[in-house]
Scaffold this active site. Structure first.
Site, PDB file in Angstrom:
ATOM      1  N   GLU A 174      -5.402  -5.556  10.323  1.00 38.67           N
ATOM      2  CA  GLU A 174      -4.411  -4.511  10.573  1.00 38.67           C
ATOM      3  C   GLU A 174      -4.737  -3.802  11.891  1.00 38.67           C
ATOM      4  O   GLU A 174      -5.560  -2.865  11.901  1.00 38.67           O
ATOM      5  CB  GLU A 174      -4.432  -3.483   9.446  1.00 38.67           C
ATOM      6  CG  GLU A 174      -4.118  -4.062   8.090  1.00 38.67           C
ATOM      7  CD  GLU A 174      -3.606  -2.985   7.151  1.00 38.67           C
ATOM      8  OE1 GLU A 174      -2.442  -3.061   6.754  1.00 38.67           O
ATOM      9  OE2 GLU A 174      -4.371  -2.062   6.847  1.00 38.67           O
ATOM     10  N   HIS A 234      -9.541   0.574   4.614  1.00 38.64           N
ATOM     11  CA  HIS A 234      -8.275   0.751   5.334  1.00 38.64           C
ATOM     12  C   HIS A 234      -8.534   1.664   6.534  1.00 38.64           C
ATOM     13  O   HIS A 234      -9.356   2.588   6.458  1.00 38.64           O
ATOM     14  CB  HIS A 234      -7.228   1.362   4.394  1.00 38.64           C
ATOM     15  CG  HIS A 234      -5.863   1.420   5.010  1.00 38.64           C
ATOM     16  ND1 HIS A 234      -5.501   2.396   5.909  1.00 38.64           N
ATOM     17  CD2 HIS A 234      -4.792   0.596   4.886  1.00 38.64           C
ATOM     18  CE1 HIS A 234      -4.254   2.175   6.303  1.00 38.64           C
ATOM     19  NE2 HIS A 234      -3.796   1.093   5.695  1.00 38.64           N
ATOM     20  N   SER A 288       3.299  -2.354  10.439  1.00 42.93           N
ATOM     21  CA  SER A 288       4.751  -2.336  10.668  1.00 42.93           C
ATOM     22  C   SER A 288       5.415  -3.669  10.341  1.00 42.93           C
ATOM     23  O   SER A 288       6.385  -4.066  11.003  1.00 42.93           O
ATOM     24  CB  SER A 288       5.061  -1.887  12.099  1.00 42.93           C
ATOM     25  OG  SER A 288       4.572  -0.577  12.313  1.00 42.93           O
ATOM     26  N   LYS A 307       0.024   4.243  -0.302  1.00 41.89           N
ATOM     27  CA  LYS A 307      -0.690   5.394   0.276  1.00 41.89           C
ATOM     28  C   LYS A 307      -0.516   6.625  -0.620  1.00 41.89           C
ATOM     29  O   LYS A 307      -0.421   6.493  -1.846  1.00 41.89           O
ATOM     30  CB  LYS A 307      -0.220   5.640   1.714  1.00 41.89           C
ATOM     31  CG  LYS A 307      -0.263   4.374   2.561  1.00 41.89           C
ATOM     32  CD  LYS A 307      -0.163   4.639   4.024  1.00 41.89           C
ATOM     33  CE  LYS A 307      -0.071   3.322   4.770  1.00 41.89           C
ATOM     34  NZ  LYS A 307      -0.150   3.462   6.199  1.00 41.89           N
ATOM     35  N   ASN A 356       0.853  -1.184   0.000  1.00 47.12           N
ATOM     36  CA  ASN A 356       0.000   0.000   0.000  1.00 47.12           C
ATOM     37  C   ASN A 356       0.893   1.240   0.000  1.00 47.12           C
ATOM     38  O   ASN A 356       1.476   1.577   1.024  1.00 47.12           O
ATOM     39  CB  ASN A 356      -0.894  -0.036   1.252  1.00 47.12           C
ATOM     40  CG  ASN A 356      -1.739   1.216   1.397  1.00 47.12           C
ATOM     41  OD1 ASN A 356      -1.839   2.029   0.494  1.00 47.12           O
ATOM     42  ND2 ASN A 356      -2.360   1.367   2.567  1.00 47.12           N
ATOM     43  N   GLU A 412      -7.096   4.153   7.708  1.00 48.66           N
ATOM     44  CA  GLU A 412      -6.965   5.594   7.448  1.00 48.66           C
ATOM     45  C   GLU A 412      -8.224   6.131   6.767  1.00 48.66           C
ATOM     46  O   GLU A 412      -8.621   7.272   6.985  1.00 48.66           O
ATOM     47  CB  GLU A 412      -5.702   5.857   6.604  1.00 48.66           C
ATOM     48  CG  GLU A 412      -4.456   5.682   7.464  1.00 48.66           C
ATOM     49  CD  GLU A 412      -3.229   5.197   6.712  1.00 48.66           C
ATOM     50  OE1 GLU A 412      -3.187   5.312   5.480  1.00 48.66           O
ATOM     51  OE2 GLU A 412      -2.301   4.701   7.383  1.00 48.66           O
ATOM     52  N   GLY A 459       2.109   1.989  10.828  1.00 49.29           N
ATOM     53  CA  GLY A 459       3.009   3.143  10.716  1.00 49.29           C
ATOM     54  C   GLY A 459       3.657   3.544  12.024  1.00 49.29           C
ATOM     55  O   GLY A 459       4.224   4.628  12.127  1.00 49.29           O
TER      56      GLY A 459
HETATM   57  C1  PEP Z   1      -0.853  -0.115   6.068  1.00 55.78           C
HETATM   58  O1  PEP Z   1      -1.050   1.084   5.983  1.00 55.78           O
HETATM   59  O2  PEP Z   1      -1.638  -0.904   5.511  1.00 55.78           O
HETATM   60  C2  PEP Z   1       0.311  -0.574   6.813  1.00 55.78           C
HETATM   61  C3  PEP Z   1       0.336  -1.808   7.199  1.00 55.78           C
HETATM   62  O3  PEP Z   1       1.280   0.359   7.063  1.00 55.78           O
HETATM   63  P1  PEP Z   1       2.711   0.084   7.749  1.00 55.78           P
HETATM   64  O4  PEP Z   1       3.272  -1.166   7.135  1.00 55.78           O
HETATM   65  O5  PEP Z   1       3.523   1.298   7.398  1.00 55.78           O
HETATM   66  O6  PEP Z   1       2.476  -0.065   9.209  1.00 55.78           O
END
Ligand code: PEP
Length: 249
Positions: A166, A94, A212, A11, A9, A96, A172
């Site tokens: 997630e 997601h 992460s 973003k 992703n 966000e 993040g």
């Molecule tokens: C995500 O935004 O789907 C995600 C998993 O981000 P990150 O790997 O940066 O934590």
């Protein structure tokens, strides 16, 4: 055997030139063909990335899509439009989008329906915030998210979906769920699918971990029985890291 999947992703990152560079670096690394790699660039780059990846095993998705068919919905992109340029996957819900754009499970159910109608595979995202885990409410939250966003589907339809767990506190932040925490929730999600659709269907649905995940921790996370791959944010912005994650099974 469930599909192993590593999805990136991107973003709201990368200029056009940087996006082209990144996809070329991923293609040129000759990634492990037993793992389905999917990239989720900003939608404006999707058409070009579809062309560049056509004769490769890499697939292209988008990070969002409309719950509506077509018409007066300024700023939106319909699933039928995505299909017409060769997009094959879309993220749905997601965290966000849930947080900054107030997307509710009921909106997400409509998005999933639109995508399936247009033969695009939804990757349906779910996951609790830290306060919910601290109150030991994380299983309820995730159960609601998948029940209200996915369980309207028929057996045939849910088989065409992928789920990404997630935990929002891990996205993040550099804090990853432990392998045990990931496995516990993935098993819970799979058992919820068993209750609604039965074992045979639940066994076939890929459930990805996101939060992460990186080249160092991917192996441990992916070694769990019910973790079928990863949805990767930050570490997917670098081809070397992304490929290393894909090679972590
Ligand atoms: C995500 O935004 O789907 C995600 C998993 O981000 P990150 O790997 O940066 O934590």
């Amino acid at each position: 055997m469930r599909k192993k999947i590593v999805a990136g992703n991107w973003k709201m990152n990368k200029s056009y030139a940087e996006a082209i560079d990144l996809i070329n670096n991923i293609i040129n690394a000759n990634p492990n063909p037993t793992v389905q790699l999917i990239v989720f660039p900003p939608a404006i780059y999707a058409t070009e990335l579809v062309k560049l990846t056509t004769s490769t095993p890499i697939k292209v998705g988008v990070q969002n899509s409309s719950q509506y068919d077509a018409g007066a919905y300024t700023g939106e992109i319909a699933a039928s439009m995505l299909k017409s340029v060769g997009v094959q996957y879309a993220l749905v819900g997601h965290s966000e989008r849930r947080h900054y754009f107030n997307e509710q499970n009921s909106d997400l159910a409509l998005k999933v329906n639109q995508l399936l109608k247009n033969e695009i595979t939804p990757i349906y995202c779910c996951g609790e915030i830290l306060a919910e885990r601290e109150k030991n409410n994380h299983f309820n939250v995730v159960k609601n998210q998948i029940s209200e966003g996915l369980f309207q589907l028929t057996e045939n339809e849910i088989l065409k979906c992928i789920i990404a767990y997630e935990p929002v506190w891990a996205i993040g932040t550099g804090v990853t769920a432990s392998a045990a925490q990931a496995q516990e929730m993935h098993l819970f999600i799979r058992n919820s699918i068993v209750q609604k659709y039965g074992n045979k269907i639940a066994d076939q649905i890929s459930i990805l971990y996101g939060g992460s995940c990186n080249a160092k921790n991917a192996k441990e996370l992916f070694s769990n029985q019910d973790v079928d791959g990863g949805l990767i944010g930050g570490a997917s912005l670098n081809a070397t890291d992304f490929i290393a994650i894909a090679n972590s099974f």
